[in-house]
Design a protein around this motif. Sequence first.
Motif, PDB file in Angstrom:
ATOM      1  N   THR A 293       0.947  -0.990   0.371  1.00 43.10           N
ATOM      2  CA  THR A 293       0.291   0.678  -0.208  1.00 43.10           C
ATOM      3  C   THR A 293       0.820   1.291   0.168  1.00 43.10           C
ATOM      4  O   THR A 293       0.563   2.113  -0.752  1.00 43.10           O
ATOM      5  CB  THR A 293      -0.892   0.111   1.232  1.00 43.10           C
ATOM      6  N   LEU A 294       2.403   1.199   0.754  1.00 43.23           N
ATOM      7  CA  LEU A 294       2.925   2.344   0.967  1.00 43.23           C
ATOM      8  C   LEU A 294       3.667   2.401  -0.194  1.00 43.23           C
ATOM      9  O   LEU A 294       3.733   3.852  -0.609  1.00 43.23           O
ATOM     10  CB  LEU A 294       3.766   1.779   1.958  1.00 43.23           C
ATOM     11  N   VAL A 295       3.738   1.273  -1.091  1.00 45.69           N
ATOM     12  CA  VAL A 295       5.030   1.921  -2.896  1.00 45.69           C
ATOM     13  C   VAL A 295       3.784   1.977  -3.441  1.00 45.69           C
ATOM     14  O   VAL A 295       4.144   2.858  -4.489  1.00 45.69           O
ATOM     15  CB  VAL A 295       5.118   0.539  -2.674  1.00 45.69           C
ATOM     16  N   THR A 296       3.051   1.427  -3.464  1.00 42.75           N
ATOM     17  CA  THR A 296       1.951   1.832  -4.120  1.00 42.75           C
ATOM     18  C   THR A 296       0.688   3.329  -4.356  1.00 42.75           C
ATOM     19  O   THR A 296       1.254   4.388  -5.058  1.00 42.75           O
ATOM     20  CB  THR A 296      -0.082   1.402  -4.089  1.00 42.75           C
ATOM     21  N   ALA A 297       1.228   4.634  -3.198  1.00 43.26           N
ATOM     22  CA  ALA A 297       1.588   5.053  -2.491  1.00 43.26           C
ATOM     23  C   ALA A 297       2.085   5.927  -3.041  1.00 43.26           C
ATOM     24  O   ALA A 297       1.840   7.613  -3.799  1.00 43.26           O
ATOM     25  CB  ALA A 297       0.138   5.516  -1.398  1.00 43.26           C
ATOM     26  N   LEU A 298       3.371   5.534  -3.439  1.00 51.18           N
ATOM     27  CA  LEU A 298       3.999   6.901  -3.314  1.00 51.18           C
ATOM     28  C   LEU A 298       3.995   6.478  -5.195  1.00 51.18           C
ATOM     29  O   LEU A 298       4.515   7.358  -5.901  1.00 51.18           O
ATOM     30  CB  LEU A 298       5.358   6.003  -3.069  1.00 51.18           C
ATOM     31  N   GLY A 299       3.855   5.778  -5.791  1.00 49.61           N
ATOM     32  CA  GLY A 299       3.911   4.664  -7.423  1.00 49.61           C
ATOM     33  C   GLY A 299       2.964   6.133  -7.259  1.00 49.61           C
ATOM     34  O   GLY A 299       2.837   6.674  -9.118  1.00 49.61           O
ATOM     35  N   THR A 300       1.618   6.670  -7.250  1.00 49.86           N
ATOM     36  CA  THR A 300       0.754   7.474  -7.511  1.00 49.86           C
ATOM     37  C   THR A 300       1.617   8.728  -7.936  1.00 49.86           C
ATOM     38  O   THR A 300       1.713   9.798  -8.530  1.00 49.86           O
ATOM     39  CB  THR A 300      -0.302   7.341  -7.010  1.00 49.86           C
ATOM     40  N   LYS A 301       2.553   8.922  -6.592  1.00 47.80           N
ATOM     41  CA  LYS A 301       2.949  10.161  -7.023  1.00 47.80           C
ATOM     42  C   LYS A 301       4.140  10.378  -8.185  1.00 47.80           C
ATOM     43  O   LYS A 301       4.995  11.527  -8.491  1.00 47.80           O
ATOM     44  CB  LYS A 301       3.469  10.955  -5.712  1.00 47.80           C
ATOM     45  N   GLU A 302       5.364   9.737  -8.313  1.00 49.70           N
ATOM     46  CA  GLU A 302       6.433   8.969  -8.933  1.00 49.70           C
ATOM     47  C   GLU A 302       6.168   7.770  -9.309  1.00 49.70           C
ATOM     48  O   GLU A 302       6.468   6.623  -8.586  1.00 49.70           O
ATOM     49  CB  GLU A 302       7.413   9.374  -7.344  1.00 49.70           C
ATOM     50  N   PRO A 303       5.813   7.438 -10.474  1.00 46.00           N
ATOM     51  CA  PRO A 303       5.023   6.463 -10.615  1.00 46.00           C
ATOM     52  C   PRO A 303       7.278   5.386 -11.096  1.00 46.00           C
ATOM     53  O   PRO A 303       6.634   4.264 -10.609  1.00 46.00           O
ATOM     54  CB  PRO A 303       4.891   6.622 -12.218  1.00 46.00           C
ATOM     55  N   SER A 304       7.778   5.391 -11.719  1.00 41.13           N
ATOM     56  CA  SER A 304       9.365   5.161 -11.821  1.00 41.13           C
ATOM     57  C   SER A 304       9.568   5.022 -10.291  1.00 41.13           C
ATOM     58  O   SER A 304      10.649   4.266 -10.257  1.00 41.13           O
ATOM     59  CB  SER A 304      10.271   5.728 -12.171  1.00 41.13           C
ATOM     60  N   ALA A 305       8.836   4.575  -8.982  1.00 40.78           N
ATOM     61  CA  ALA A 305       9.206   4.835  -7.917  1.00 40.78           C
ATOM     62  C   ALA A 305       9.276   3.630  -7.283  1.00 40.78           C
ATOM     63  O   ALA A 305       9.772   2.654  -6.836  1.00 40.78           O
ATOM     64  CB  ALA A 305       9.098   5.847  -6.425  1.00 40.78           C
ATOM     65  N   VAL A 306       8.209   2.703  -8.213  1.00 40.85           N
ATOM     66  CA  VAL A 306       7.666   1.587  -7.822  1.00 40.85           C
ATOM     67  C   VAL A 306       9.092   0.863  -8.357  1.00 40.85           C
ATOM     68  O   VAL A 306       9.042   0.188  -6.920  1.00 40.85           O
ATOM     69  CB  VAL A 306       6.410   1.708  -8.309  1.00 40.85           C
ATOM     70  N   ALA A 307       9.268   0.641  -9.521  1.00 38.47           N
ATOM     71  CA  ALA A 307      10.484  -0.017  -9.931  1.00 38.47           C
ATOM     72  C   ALA A 307      11.913  -0.147  -9.324  1.00 38.47           C
ATOM     73  O   ALA A 307      12.105  -1.265  -9.357  1.00 38.47           O
ATOM     74  CB  ALA A 307      10.155  -0.135 -11.602  1.00 38.47           C
ATOM     75  N   ARG A 308      11.901   1.355  -8.776  1.00 38.03           N
ATOM     76  CA  ARG A 308      13.222   1.425  -8.109  1.00 38.03           C
ATOM     77  C   ARG A 308      12.806   0.910  -6.655  1.00 38.03           C
ATOM     78  O   ARG A 308      14.354   0.001  -6.443  1.00 38.03           O
ATOM     79  CB  ARG A 308      13.664   3.063  -7.655  1.00 38.03           C
ATOM     80  N   SER A 309      12.036   0.769  -5.904  1.00 37.73           N
ATOM     81  CA  SER A 309      11.984   0.260  -4.718  1.00 37.73           C
ATOM     82  C   SER A 309      11.668  -1.240  -4.390  1.00 37.73           C
ATOM     83  O   SER A 309      12.337  -1.873  -3.974  1.00 37.73           O
ATOM     84  CB  SER A 309      10.189   1.023  -3.948  1.00 37.73           C
ATOM     85  N   ARG A 310      11.515  -2.102  -5.861  1.00 40.03           N
ATOM     86  CA  ARG A 310      11.918  -3.100  -5.896  1.00 40.03           C
ATOM     87  C   ARG A 310      13.027  -3.955  -5.940  1.00 40.03           C
ATOM     88  O   ARG A 310      13.646  -5.204  -5.529  1.00 40.03           O
ATOM     89  CB  ARG A 310      10.943  -4.068  -7.097  1.00 40.03           C
ATOM     90  N   ARG A 311      13.814  -3.301  -7.213  1.00 39.33           N
ATOM     91  CA  ARG A 311      14.720  -3.879  -7.188  1.00 39.33           C
ATOM     92  C   ARG A 311      15.934  -3.409  -5.961  1.00 39.33           C
ATOM     93  O   ARG A 311      16.813  -3.808  -5.872  1.00 39.33           O
ATOM     94  CB  ARG A 311      15.330  -2.723  -9.026  1.00 39.33           C
ATOM     95  N   ALA A 312      15.373  -2.198  -5.504  1.00 37.59           N
ATOM     96  CA  ALA A 312      16.503  -2.192  -4.342  1.00 37.59           C
ATOM     97  C   ALA A 312      16.258  -2.917  -3.525  1.00 37.59           C
ATOM     98  O   ALA A 312      17.320  -3.201  -2.703  1.00 37.59           O
ATOM     99  CB  ALA A 312      15.920  -0.727  -3.837  1.00 37.59           C
ATOM    100  N   ALA A 313      15.342  -3.402  -3.365  1.00 37.03           N
ATOM    101  CA  ALA A 313      14.677  -4.894  -2.078  1.00 37.03           C
ATOM    102  C   ALA A 313      15.440  -6.091  -2.303  1.00 37.03           C
ATOM    103  O   ALA A 313      16.086  -6.414  -2.193  1.00 37.03           O
ATOM    104  CB  ALA A 313      12.787  -4.683  -2.304  1.00 37.03           C
ATOM    105  N   GLY A 314      15.454  -6.320  -3.592  1.00 37.73           N
ATOM    106  CA  GLY A 314      16.333  -7.136  -4.212  1.00 37.73           C
ATOM    107  C   GLY A 314      17.118  -7.673  -4.173  1.00 37.73           C
ATOM    108  O   GLY A 314      18.134  -8.562  -3.346  1.00 37.73           O
ATOM    109  N   LEU A 315      18.185  -6.231  -5.002  1.00 40.40           N
ATOM    110  CA  LEU A 315      19.563  -6.303  -4.416  1.00 40.40           C
ATOM    111  C   LEU A 315      19.399  -6.115  -2.596  1.00 40.40           C
ATOM    112  O   LEU A 315      20.881  -6.919  -2.239  1.00 40.40           O
ATOM    113  CB  LEU A 315      19.929  -5.150  -5.004  1.00 40.40           C
TER     114      LEU A 315
END
Length: 439
Positions: free
Chosen positions: A249-271
Amino acid sequence: MTSPAEQLSPSRLLPYYIAVVVLVGVALGVLSWTHGRHPQLAPLLLLAAMGILSYNLREPTVTTSRIGFSFLSIILLASGAILGPFGTWFVGVASQLIERDPKVRWFQQVFNMAMMGIIGAAGAYVYVLVGGAQDLDAVEGFGQITREVGLPLIVADVVQCLTNAVLLAGAITLFRGVPFGVFARRVLASSGVAYIGYGVIGFLFVVLWYPVDLGAFSALLVMVPLLAARWAFIQYGEELRSHERTIDTLVTALGTKEPSAVARSRRAAGLAEWVAEELGLGPHQIGTVRYAATLHEIGHLGVPTRLLRRAPEALSEAERQTIDRHCVLGARMLEGIDFLEDARSGIRHQHERFDGGGRPDGLVGADIPIAARVVAVAAAVEVVAGADPPDHRQELVADVARALQADLGRYDPAVVLATVAVLEKHGWPSAVLTTEAVS
């Protein structure tokens, strides 16, 4: 660009490992049949049926640890005393005959059958070796029950727990590249406490069956604590899944403001998770690092959108400072969310420098939370690689190493080395990367 399939390509040794486990499982079955006692057919079929039922009633995989819970270990433990090594091996193998999950491939099911046969036989052999009673009808009195049934079952319970952790860790090490000790500790941390309860219920099962002389009726009585324990595990699993829903939910909220942040968050979490595993952190610390990396930009919700959309070189010093405060804002936003309390410090301190010249608090070296040190490097790697990393893994590693080493004193050297190691091993994480389930 490195594909997800390349990132998680199993070791070439994995098929050999599976083959060895299967051969050992078959050998234990043959050995226990030719050199051990043969169980009575009725108890064997009953316990095998209970094994199949307990496995198929297992609690679904817990999202964060990727480890599911079942009560097969209780059945295997009781079988060690009631049936002996061969009967326990048979119960373990038979429990895996029915697999409801369509994602489980045939070789995984064969591996699971062999693994559960080995776990069951190992516990049963240890029960015998430490003096466990094999003629349970002759056991009488509290002292004899404790000495010849209870204590041997405790030892067998520990052996089963360790065998389960070792066999699973070996498979996941070769499949995902997770360090053996890290995953073994994760399994023990997730299921070790449960095995204590398994031992108690398994002991109760054996006592009710023979010394109390309830026979097969004891299976019905044992189902009550089994179902109660299953309910508790379901509540625990639901709590963990609610944590994941909160993160989403928090990542989705961030994505509504900055869509590219969703992919960055997932890549950062994986790494970050890979790096934490490479560093040998404990299961709780790995979870904290993953949460902190996933939400490391959540403070952007408090930054004006026009600044986030502007190119870095076009920002004034005051505007850059406003953006840099996102780590403090993010930590404040997460106040009151108990399961994210440790991750908050990782978010707040991600802009600290290892040499002490960072912000917001000027922490130095090991005083900087490990989650913050890992997130700092993961965020820096994102700047270098982003959504379009170099085609070749070695080129990516070289670019990342140059970027991280260009600012000496900024990053924890141990984290930098671990990051380079995991990029060489896995490549760049996909934005849709998920962790494999283990049943």
